[in-house]
Design a protein around this motif. Structure first.
Motif, PDB file in Angstrom:
ATOM      1  N   THR A   1       8.891 -10.904  -1.356  1.00 64.08           N
ATOM      2  CA  THR A   1       7.486 -11.317  -1.432  1.00 64.08           C
ATOM      3  C   THR A   1       7.316 -12.445  -2.449  1.00 64.08           C
TER       4      THR A   1
ATOM      5  N   GLY B   1       1.105   0.668  -5.284  1.00 62.37           N
ATOM      6  CA  GLY B   1       0.008  -0.259  -4.988  1.00 62.37           C
ATOM      7  C   GLY B   1      -1.320   0.483  -4.979  1.00 62.37           C
TER       8      GLY B   1
ATOM      9  N   TRP C   1       7.939   8.303  -7.504  1.00 63.51           N
ATOM     10  CA  TRP C   1       6.655   8.724  -6.946  1.00 63.51           C
ATOM     11  C   TRP C   1       5.892   9.512  -8.019  1.00 63.51           C
ATOM     12  N   THR C   2       6.611  10.400  -8.698  1.00 68.56           N
ATOM     13  CA  THR C   2       5.991  11.286  -9.684  1.00 68.56           C
ATOM     14  C   THR C   2       5.172  10.521 -10.730  1.00 68.56           C
TER      15      THR C   2
ATOM     16  N   HIS D   1      17.160  11.675   4.721  1.00 65.73           N
ATOM     17  CA  HIS D   1      16.963  13.129   4.741  1.00 65.73           C
ATOM     18  C   HIS D   1      16.990  13.634   6.174  1.00 65.73           C
TER      19      HIS D   1
ATOM     20  N   LEU E   1      -1.475  -5.908   7.420  1.00 66.58           N
ATOM     21  CA  LEU E   1      -1.918  -7.225   6.984  1.00 66.58           C
ATOM     22  C   LEU E   1      -0.845  -7.740   6.010  1.00 66.58           C
ATOM     23  N   ALA E   2      -0.028  -8.676   6.506  1.00 67.07           N
ATOM     24  CA  ALA E   2       1.142  -9.114   5.727  1.00 67.07           C
ATOM     25  C   ALA E   2       0.837 -10.377   4.943  1.00 67.07           C
ATOM     26  N   VAL E   3       1.190 -10.366   3.668  1.00 69.90           N
ATOM     27  CA  VAL E   3       1.083 -11.596   2.870  1.00 69.90           C
ATOM     28  C   VAL E   3       2.282 -12.453   3.254  1.00 69.90           C
TER      29      VAL E   3
ATOM     30  N   SER F   1      19.814  13.882  -0.422  1.00 69.44           N
ATOM     31  CA  SER F   1      19.732  12.629   0.305  1.00 69.44           C
ATOM     32  C   SER F   1      20.965  11.807  -0.038  1.00 69.44           C
TER      33      SER F   1
ATOM     34  N   GLY G   1      18.063   5.970   0.902  1.00 68.71           N
ATOM     35  CA  GLY G   1      18.267   7.413   0.907  1.00 68.71           C
ATOM     36  C   GLY G   1      17.758   7.989   2.215  1.00 68.71           C
TER      37      GLY G   1
ATOM     38  N   ALA H   1       9.033   3.329   0.905  1.00 72.20           N
ATOM     39  CA  ALA H   1       9.635   4.456   0.181  1.00 72.20           C
ATOM     40  C   ALA H   1       8.660   5.621   0.014  1.00 72.20           C
ATOM     41  N   SER H   2       7.362   5.322   0.016  1.00 68.50           N
ATOM     42  CA  SER H   2       6.393   6.368  -0.323  1.00 68.50           C
ATOM     43  C   SER H   2       6.228   7.440   0.745  1.00 68.50           C
TER      44      SER H   2
ATOM     45  N   GLY I   1      14.545   5.706   3.597  1.00 69.83           N
ATOM     46  CA  GLY I   1      13.704   4.745   2.892  1.00 69.83           C
ATOM     47  C   GLY I   1      14.523   4.105   1.792  1.00 69.83           C
TER      48      GLY I   1
ATOM     49  N   GLY J   1       0.832  -1.215   0.000  1.00 66.07           N
ATOM     50  CA  GLY J   1       0.000   0.000   0.000  1.00 66.07           C
ATOM     51  C   GLY J   1       0.851   1.242   0.000  1.00 66.07           C
TER      52      GLY J   1
HETATM   53  C1  LIG Z   1      15.377   8.710  -0.417  1.00 66.17           C
HETATM   54  C2  LIG Z   1      14.373   8.688  -1.517  1.00 66.17           C
HETATM   55  C3  LIG Z   1      14.092   9.849  -2.233  1.00 66.17           C
HETATM   56  C4  LIG Z   1      13.168   9.815  -3.267  1.00 66.17           C
HETATM   57  N1  LIG Z   1      12.797  10.979  -3.861  1.00 66.17           N
HETATM   58  C5  LIG Z   1      11.861  11.000  -4.817  1.00 66.17           C
HETATM   59  C6  LIG Z   1      11.390  12.221  -5.336  1.00 66.17           C
HETATM   60  O1  LIG Z   1      11.774  13.295  -4.903  1.00 66.17           O
HETATM   61  N2  LIG Z   1      10.471  12.186  -6.323  1.00 66.17           N
HETATM   62  C7  LIG Z   1       9.992  11.009  -6.819  1.00 66.17           C
HETATM   63  O2  LIG Z   1       9.199  11.051  -7.755  1.00 66.17           O
HETATM   64  N3  LIG Z   1      10.371   9.811  -6.286  1.00 66.17           N
HETATM   65  C8  LIG Z   1      11.278   9.791  -5.295  1.00 66.17           C
HETATM   66  N4  LIG Z   1      11.656   8.612  -4.715  1.00 66.17           N
HETATM   67  C9  LIG Z   1      11.125   7.343  -5.249  1.00 66.17           C
HETATM   68  C10 LIG Z   1       9.749   7.007  -4.676  1.00 66.17           C
HETATM   69  O3  LIG Z   1       9.668   7.328  -3.318  1.00 66.17           O
HETATM   70  C11 LIG Z   1       9.476   5.521  -4.849  1.00 66.17           C
HETATM   71  O4  LIG Z   1       9.770   5.145  -6.156  1.00 66.17           O
HETATM   72  C12 LIG Z   1       8.023   5.153  -4.579  1.00 66.17           C
HETATM   73  O5  LIG Z   1       7.587   5.721  -3.369  1.00 66.17           O
HETATM   74  C13 LIG Z   1       7.875   3.647  -4.553  1.00 66.17           C
HETATM   75  O6  LIG Z   1       6.573   3.336  -4.157  1.00 66.17           O
HETATM   76  P1  LIG Z   1       6.108   1.827  -4.039  1.00 66.17           P
HETATM   77  O7  LIG Z   1       4.661   1.854  -3.755  1.00 66.17           O
HETATM   78  O8  LIG Z   1       6.538   1.067  -5.243  1.00 66.17           O
HETATM   79  O9  LIG Z   1       6.972   1.231  -2.831  1.00 66.17           O
HETATM   80  P2  LIG Z   1       6.792   1.438  -1.253  1.00 66.17           P
HETATM   81  O10 LIG Z   1       6.302   2.784  -0.921  1.00 66.17           O
HETATM   82  O11 LIG Z   1       8.056   1.011  -0.608  1.00 66.17           O
HETATM   83  O12 LIG Z   1       5.621   0.444  -0.886  1.00 66.17           O
HETATM   84  C14 LIG Z   1       5.787  -0.949  -0.800  1.00 66.17           C
HETATM   85  C15 LIG Z   1       4.888  -1.429   0.317  1.00 66.17           C
HETATM   86  O13 LIG Z   1       4.827  -2.858   0.285  1.00 66.17           O
HETATM   87  C16 LIG Z   1       4.629  -3.294   1.608  1.00 66.17           C
HETATM   88  N5  LIG Z   1       4.965  -4.730   1.689  1.00 66.17           N
HETATM   89  C17 LIG Z   1       6.175  -5.296   1.533  1.00 66.17           C
HETATM   90  N6  LIG Z   1       6.090  -6.625   1.674  1.00 66.17           N
HETATM   91  C18 LIG Z   1       4.795  -6.920   1.925  1.00 66.17           C
HETATM   92  C19 LIG Z   1       4.081  -8.120   2.190  1.00 66.17           C
HETATM   93  N7  LIG Z   1       4.685  -9.315   2.218  1.00 66.17           N
HETATM   94  N8  LIG Z   1       2.748  -8.043   2.443  1.00 66.17           N
HETATM   95  C20 LIG Z   1       2.103  -6.844   2.418  1.00 66.17           C
HETATM   96  N9  LIG Z   1       2.756  -5.673   2.186  1.00 66.17           N
HETATM   97  C21 LIG Z   1       4.071  -5.714   1.931  1.00 66.17           C
HETATM   98  C22 LIG Z   1       5.558  -2.406   2.425  1.00 66.17           C
HETATM   99  O14 LIG Z   1       5.183  -2.337   3.788  1.00 66.17           O
HETATM  100  C23 LIG Z   1       5.401  -1.061   1.708  1.00 66.17           C
HETATM  101  O15 LIG Z   1       4.463  -0.193   2.345  1.00 66.17           O
HETATM  102  C24 LIG Z   1      12.543   8.599  -3.636  1.00 66.17           C
HETATM  103  C25 LIG Z   1      12.803   7.433  -2.897  1.00 66.17           C
HETATM  104  C26 LIG Z   1      13.685   7.485  -1.830  1.00 66.17           C
HETATM  105  C27 LIG Z   1      13.902   6.248  -1.000  1.00 66.17           C
END
Ligand SMILES: Cc1cc2nc3c(=O)[nH]c(=O)nc-3n(C[C@H](O)[C@H](O)[C@H](O)COP(=O)(O)OP(=O)(O)OC[C@H]3O[C@@H](n4cnc5c(N)ncnc54)[C@H](O)[C@@H]3O)c2cc1C
Length: 584
Positions: free
Chosen positions: A257, A36, A405-406, A277, A218-220, A317, A275, A62-63, A362, A32
């Motif tokens: 996973t 996701g 994120w963007t 901050h 809620l973990a898979v 960062s 990274g 990371a989010s 993160g 989430g």
């Molecule tokens: C330091 C840093 C700086 C960044 N700066 C920028 C920026 O300025 N601009 C930009 O656009 N992007 C930036 N990014 C990139 C961006 O933050 C990430 O690419 C994005 O947030 C990834 O989102 P995600 O949903 O894929 O992953 P995540 O946010 O990591 O979400 C994955 C989720 O999966 C869950 N999970 C894992 N395993 C399981 C399981 N077995 N069961 C259930 N849940 C599970 C975790 O708890 C987690 O919440 C940055 C990232 C970092 C770390």
């Protein structure tokens, strides 16, 4: 405290768990974070029955750790990622329109030390002939910024880039060192509170009335004889569901996973880079920066950023490969690296330890790559199916790999298209122009809107302005419901009713959820003993915690703040911590 925002108030956790148990949803989304949530929204709005589960809180990965830039990614041009930059600029522009309460333009200033350096380095990097980060002179920057301008021209984008002579740049930033010869300025975006985007996406889905359930903690864990097993990390039990398709949106946990779900060996898909901050309370630096972001080269040539966010200066960062995404925190050498970089760009600025009010880290979920340095690992996104070798061993797994994120909307759209194809369904609607949460009907004249709502609700004008900037037009229902609110001790800017509302509506389970993600209390450097006590009182009341349980929760939270977030012991109210201080 429930407020009518046009959605049915969330059912109790047990009820939502029961809805998932033994269910046969078309899709189970694991994770989430922003990606996701994005694919969940795409599928739910297109009539797909979907369940989303996160092993921790929403956005605990990371989010919530990003630099909060909503950007094309000027730096990625050096790696030849033109398509990514183009897509990211489009998504940036869409977010400025679809979520104007949370995503705003950010003027960026790049101090430049030389005219030509890096001119050859960028093409060499693109051709794979060099790996070293190099300094970026005016010429390569000019080329990159021209790409930005050409690409965004006529797309409702932002003002064009400009160059400032040394005289002008020193007039604006007298603290820059002598080596700065000129500066480039351009506009990108910033997201003030990325976690709210996810919350509002979930609320939008609920409002649209789809067959969709999203649950945190809620973990898979594995696949059992009856289906995918999910462990409830609040109540301790398990539930099982049998999805037709699994979407693995677990970010840096994608491989871990897959290894829980499919027979080994699963292909390695992601490699995480950490990274960190710092949030710094420095009035002088805050004043120097004003509304500008400084996008600068650290001593080693890596790009770092600093800008004012929630009254603090966000500086970061780092970019370091890490094997375990569950064990990250900002280490002493990273902290020193960030502070050295700050000093390199503003030599006269001294930062005291007690001015570092919050630290966060993160893991970027980057694709496995042969790149020589972390900065060269591609930042784009793609999907990859994991189909069981033995038919029926598990549902097909669609893995979401990489992503900024963007670009979350585009990535969610891509993964949803793959899923809809596999389910044999046609897309009914898209999200390109869809407002997010309080971005709907955002006023053209925010000041008039605030004045009108203040008059109707009886709340003071500045308070309504704060609610508009936090919740967008959802502030209308909130302001009316918050009439008669009381301030909370130690928590300027928040009231009893606002905190009660967040607890009741937004799946808050822990103090950390409330202080780090549903609000910006931690980021704004407001976390201290009094603030934690105020939050713990509201949460204990809502959850029916005993005195002992409340004390245990506060103590666990404070331990986490000390270990992972750089909060000074002297700021915390836990008597055990104070005892340790006294003993030192
Ligand atoms: C330091 C840093 C700086 C960044 N700066 C920028 C920026 O300025 N601009 C930009 O656009 N992007 C930036 N990014 C990139 C961006 O933050 C990430 O690419 C994005 O947030 C990834 O989102 P995600 O949903 O894929 O992953 P995540 O946010 O990591 O979400 C994955 C989720 O999966 C869950 N999970 C894992 N395993 C399981 C399981 N077995 N069961 C259930 N849940 C599970 C975790 O708890 C987690 O919440 C940055 C990232 C970092 C770390």
């Amino acid at each position: 405290m429930t407020i009518n925002l046009g959605i049915v108030p969330p059912a109790p956790r047990e009820e939502r768990l029961a809805r998932i148990d033994n269910a046969r949803p078309q899709v189970l989304v694991i994770g989430g974070g922003i990606n996701g949530a994005s694919v969940y929204r795409e599928l739910a709005l297109n009539g797909v029955e979907v369940v989303l589960a996160d092993k921790a809180d929403f956005c605990a990965g990371a989010s919530s750790a990003l630099s909060r830039m909503v950007h094309g990614g000027l730096r990625y041009l050096e790696n030849g990622e033109f398509d990514l930059v183009r897509e990211a600029l489009d998504e940036r522009n869409r977010l400025l329109l679809n979520a104007p309460h949370l995503v705003r333009p950010l003027r960026t200033v790049v101090p430049i030390d030389s005219w030509m350096s890096g001119t050859l380095n960028a093409p060499l990097k693109f051709l794979g002939l060099t790996r070293a980060p190099s300094r970026r002179g005016a010429l390569p920057l000019k080329l990159g910024l021209s790409f930005y301008d050409i690409y965004t021209r006529g797309r409702g984008g932002m003002p064009k880039h400009a160059f400032l002579s040394r005289r002008k740049v020193i007039a604006r930033f007298p603290g820059f060192p002598d080596r700065v010869r000129c500066a480039a300025t351009y506009f990108d975006g910033q997201v003030s509170h990325p976690e709210r985007v996810v919350t509002e996406i979930f609320e939008d889905v609920a409002r649209a009335g789809g067959k969709a359930t999203a649950l945190n903690y809620l973990a898979v864990t594995h696949i059992g004889p009856a289906g995918v097993v999910l462990q409830d990390r609040i109540g301790g039990g398990t539930v099982t569901c049998v999805p037709e398709i699994i979407i693995n949106a677990a970010g840096a946990w994608v491989d871990l996973t897959n290894n829980c779900l499919a027979a080994p060996p699963c292909p390695a898909m992601v490699e995480g880079t950490k990274g960190s901050h710092l949030m710094i309370d420095h009035p002088g630096l805050r004043e120097i920066l004003g509304d500008d972001m400084v996008y600068y080269e650290n001593i080693d040539g890596r790009i770092c950023i600093m800008f004012v966010l929630h009254g603090m200066v966000l500086v970061g960062s780092t970019d370091l490969k890490v094997p375990d995404p569950d064990a990250v925190r900002c280490e002493a050498d990273e902290r020193a690296y960030i502070l050295d970089g700050l000093k390199y760009v503003f030599p006269d600025i001294e930062v005291r330890d007690d001015q570092i009010r919050f630290i966060f880290s993160g893991v970027r979920p980057l694709p496995v790559s042969a790149a020589g340095t972390t900065g060269q690992i591609p930042r784009g996104h793609f999907t990859q199916w994991l189909i069981p070798a033995t038919p029926g061993a598990h549902a097909p797994i669609l893995c979401m790999i990489g992503g900024k994120w963007t670009t979350f909307r585009a990535f969610g759209e891509l993964a949803a298209n793959d899923t809809l194809d596999r389910l044999g369904l046609k897309r009914r609607c898209g999200t390109e122009t869809l407002a997010i949460g309080g971005g709907l009907s955002y006023p053209e004249d925010p000041d008039a809107w605030v004045a009108d709502l203040a008059a109707r609700s009886g709340l003071p004008l500045p308070r309504v302005a704060t609610l508009l900037s936090r919740y967008g037009t959802l502030a209308q229902a909130l302001a009316e419901a918050f009439a008669g609110e009381q301030p909370l001790p130690g928590l300027a800017g928040y009231s009893d009713r606002e905190i009660d509302y967040l607890i009741a509506h937004e799946q808050v389970e822990t103090l950390e959820d409330l202080a780090l993600r549903r609000t910006v209390i931690a980021l704004a450097g407001q976390l201290d003993g009094a603030a934690i006590a105020a939050l713990a009182d509201r949460l204990a009341r809502a959850k029916g915690w005993s005195e002992d349980e409340r004390a245990a929760r506060v103590s666990a939270f404070e331990d986490r703040l000390l270990a992972d977030h750089g909060i000074a012991r002297s700021r915390l109210g836990n008597p055990d911590c104070n005892r340790e201080v006294a003993a030192q």
